[in-house]
Design an enzyme around this catalytic site. Structure first.
Site, short mmCIF file in Angstrom:
data_model
loop_
_atom_site.label_atom_id
_atom_site.label_comp_id
_atom_site.label_asym_id
_atom_site.label_seq_id
_atom_site.Cartn_x
_atom_site.Cartn_y
_atom_site.Cartn_z
N GLU A 1 0.83 -1.21 0.00
CA GLU A 1 0.00 0.00 0.00
C GLU A 1 0.85 1.25 0.00
OE1 GLU A 1 -0.99 -2.59 1.53
OE2 GLU A 1 -3.05 -2.86 0.90
N HIS B 1 -10.68 -4.87 10.42
CA HIS B 1 -11.30 -4.67 9.10
C HIS B 1 -12.54 -3.82 9.18
CE1 HIS B 1 -8.75 -7.96 7.73
NE2 HIS B 1 -9.11 -7.68 6.50
#
Lengths: 370, 429
Positions: free
Chosen positions: A93, A162
């Site tokens: 990322e 998450h």
């Protein structure tokens, strides 16, 4: 069940005339035989049209190409535009976000997809320091026309790492625009606006909304359709209490409004659409009309979106408030895994109904002990 | 693989730790231990050949222990050890299969990532560890937890989201923690566990050197498990550097199953041979056949031994494969059937079973008895999990802090702030 309720509400909205907030591009009446598309299709078609209109637009992220998108948002794009414009990245990322920002410095228009915004934390240095602050630091010489998009907030049973909502985090930073769509029309219009925008935009979607269908008019399906950034939408007009929400909570707020209307409380539901810049004008105009406010969000309560809205209303419309502002947010804990605990950690429709009643002095307040 | 190239570059050959015909040598051929910077022993990696699978030469072609092939080709396992390994791998496999069943029945939810096919790696390493050693894993952590000793009941209850789970239902499939077993998670973000593991190894060394708490058997070892996709992440390289710099007692185990959800390792990595990244930082890098538990164990013995004696970290790349998709929600459309069939033929459990039987370490009935015992254990764990209560409402707000009000814990073990005398100012502090 949710879809049925929504369809009913949708038709209810469609057949009523509404006073539109200034600057909206929506027509006054839709035909009741409107087409329905899912949020997923809305995002897919928006990406498709923007990529075909401007060759500088490209998509990069994990699994966006051959896998057709981790949530199938970029389905078919690899076949259509090829691997040069739809890039499958390795799991880096920080690396690929930085690459996207660098490409944007040189005039390309990247759309960087995070599989969920939780993973954007690995790249947050680039989002904030390289993207958001560049136009300022360079005194306007370098603008960064980049879009960071992906699902945000809680899904179902995916655990603490998450499920976080990042609206408050990104909306805190000057230099970023933060959008959060609810319906298919929002998704299409706001994503197109984000891609065309010359500034970095954080586009917070919601995984559970991807499969929801919403009615859309022919104008929304047109390829030049665009929604303005920084304008909220009044989803449902009301007289007694204003309820602000964004993303999935708009659906809950609408359901709550339905329940409240049976008890004689007419709630006005505002779909924020744009968290930064926040449409303070619309929110304040609504509060001046109804005199009561309930803010709803899924994220953690402290320093959240609701806190900012409350302050904005206090600053501008204090004399108009007849009751303290009620804030509904997620529980102040990392998201638990067990299903019953997860349900308690996220706002439900009952919470919104109770808060609205408290604001209308219809029930006694029960402060939740932390 | 360039995103801008229209031509697919053929993948380089992946060569096993030892191929047939090569002179038998110590596992760490890529770099002699204890030396500083050194040239890697280059095994030929020629572009242009398609990806070859390395077959397990411990079990194919070899007849029995004491044959004319070199003894260093495989670990010499005793009967007890072989049965422990077998039982552990069967436990992992049956447990994961049961997870799949329970998921489709709605008892488990969210993200569930199964470990089928990779059992040799977990068993091969973790069964050599002591309780004081720690294991750090990723979201594919059920079997690591089981190998480390967390009871199957606790893991299953955690997956069902019940209060009797190892994390009381608050963690879930991806966040298995167990302090008594030194299982440090369970991380959903890939690459996140590697610095945490490096930190655990650092604390082990610190306790030995600064706090002078020595164990006569050597340092506490940390084993970090992660996948091929993680090896492109910056955190991996940062930790390789620091672990070698400070000679930390850690083993970095790469479970290279060639796929990161739908992204093939070869499409994501400029140099797919991950073991080579160890020597770049000055530590040994080994590639081993991860479908063969005995080979993994042999490499593990050396790597863990190095760490324990203070010689520093090792990078071990295990070539393995996951028989199921990335998670139970993955349609698994991108992997070719012949690749799957190839690795299914190298199933680590079947391979070990064959080895045990061929070398007369145990009889068929004994192995069947083990399998039956495991089946019953798993059924029992499902019943236990099913009948366990879900977490109570009050648990929602618990455990956010170890010490919520910051006044500490009093001599009776309770929070001081709950003692009414404390707030009145009359308690004995």
């Amino acid at each position: 069940m949710l879809g049925v309720v929504r369809r009913k509400l949708g038709f209810g909205l469609l057949s009523a005339t509404r006073v539109l907030p200034a600057g909206s591009v929506l027509p006054k009446k839709y035909s009741t035989a409107a087409k329905e598309i899912t949020v997923r299709e809305a995002l897919n078609t928006a990406l498709d049209e923007e990529m075909s209109a401007d060759p500088k637009v490209f998509l990069m992220g994990e699994e966006v190409g051959e896998y057709q998108g981790a949530y199938k948002i970029s389905k078919g794009l690899l076949e259509k535009y090829g691997p040069d414009r739809v890039l499958d990245t390795p799991i880096t990322e920080a690396g690929f976000t930085g690459i996207g920002v660098g490409a944007a410095y040189y005039g390309l228009r990247p759309v960087v997809e995070f599989m969920t915004f939780n993973f954007s934390m690995q790249a947050i240095d680039h989002i904030i320091n390289s993207a958001a602050k560049s136009n300022y630091m360079s005194a306007g010489q370098i603008s960064v026309p980049i879009v960071f998009r992906g699902p945000n907030g809680a899904a179902a049973g995916v655990g603490a790492q998450h499920s976080q909502c990042y609206a408050a985090w990104y909306a805190h930073v000057p230099g970023l625009k933060v959008l959060s769509p609810y319906s298919s029309e929002d998704a299409r219009g706001l994503l197109k606006a984000a891609i065309r925008d010359p500034d970095p935009v954080v586009f917070l979607e919601n995984e559970l909304l991807y499969g929801e269908s919403f009615p859309v008019s022919a104008e929304v399906l047109d390829s030049s359709f665009c929604l303005p950034i920084g304008k909220a939408k009044i989803e449902r007009e009301g007289k007694h209490v204003t309820v602000t929400a964004f993303s999935k909570m708009v659906g809950y707020a609408l359901q709550a409004a339905e329940i409240l209307s049976k008890e004689g409380i007419s709630a006005e539901v505002i779909n924020l659409r744009s968290i930064r810049p926040l449409d303070r004008a619309t929110i304040n105009a609504s509060v001046r009309k109804t005199n009561r406010l309930v803010t709803v969000e899924e994220g953690f309560p402290q320093h959240g979106v609701g806190a900012e809205i409350c302050m904005s209303v206090m600053e501008e419309s204090f004399e108009y408030l007849d009751a303290p502002v009620e804030r509904i947010a997620g529980a102040d804990v990392p998201m638990p895994y067990a299903a019953n605990l997860e349900r308690m950690a996220v706002p439900q429709v009952d919470d919104i109904v109770r808060a609205a009643k408290r604001a209308c002095y219809r029930s006694v307040s029960m402060a939740a002990a932390a | 693989m360039s995103a801008f190239a229209a031509v697919r570059i053929p993948s380089p050959v992946l060569v096993g730790a030892r191929s047939a015909g090569e002179k038998p040598c110590a596992p760490f051929v890529s770099c002699p231990a204890g030396h500083g910077l050194h040239r890697t022993h280059v095994r030929s990696t020629r572009l242009g050949r398609p990806l070859l699978a390395v077959s397990s030469d411990v079990l194919s072609g070899q007849k029995s222990l004491g044959s004319n092939s070199s003894p260093s080709h495989h670990a010499v396992v005793s009967r007890e050890e072989a049965l422990v390994l077998y039982e552990d791998m069967v436990l992992g496999r049956v447990f994961e299969d049961m997870c799949a069943q329970m998921y489709y029945r709605g008892k488990m939810f969210g993200f569930v990532h199964l470990y089928n096919g990779q059992e040799a790696v977990s068993t091969g390493f973790i069964k050599l560890l002591e309780t004081r050693d720690s294991v750090v894993s990723t979201y594919r952590d059920h079997v690591h937890a089981l190998s480390k000793g967390v009871p199957a009941r606790a893991v299953m209850a955690e997956l069902f989201g019940k209060a009797t789970g190892c994390c009381r239902g608050q963690g879930g499939s991806m966040h298995m923690f167990s302090a008594p077993h030194n299982l440090l998670g369970g991380f959903a973000f890939i690459g996140e566990g590697i610095p945490v593991a490096t930190g655990a190894a650092f604390s082990s060394k610190y306790r030995h050197e600064v706090l002078k708490e020595s164990n006569p058997n050597g340092l506490d070892v940390t084993v970090a498990f992660f996948g091929d996709g993680t090896c492109n992440n910056g955190q991996f390289f940062e930790c390789l550097n620091m672990a070698q710099l400070w000679k930390l007692p850690i083993v970095f185990v790469v479970e290279n199953n060639l796929w990161a959800i739908g992204m093939s390792h070869l499409r994501a990595t400029s140099d797919p041979e991950i073991w080579k990244k160890g020597p770049a930082f000055g530590m040994p890098g080994v590639h081993v056949d991860g479908m063969d538990v005995l080979k993994v164990r042999e490499v593990a013995v050396e790597a863990i031994g190095r760490a324990r004696s203070g010689e520093g970290p090792t990078l071990v790349e295990c070539e393995t494969y996951r028989f199921r998709g990335h998670s139970l929600a993955d349609p698994d459309e991108l992997r070719k059937p012949d690749e799957k069939a190839h690795y299914a033929a190298r199933d680590p459990i079947i391979t070990l079973k064959k080895y045990i039987l061929e070398n007369s370490l145990a009889s068929e009935t004994e192995l069947k008895a083990i399998e039956k015992k495991i089946d019953e254990l798993i059924e029992d764990s499902v019943e236990f999990a099913d009948s366990s209560p879900p977490p109570p409402r009050s648990q929602l707000l618990e455990n956010v802090f170890a010490d919520p009000k910051g006044f500490g814990i009093g001599p009776d073990g309770k929070y001081r702030c709950e003692d009414p005398k404390f707030t009145e100012g009359t308690a004995q502090v």
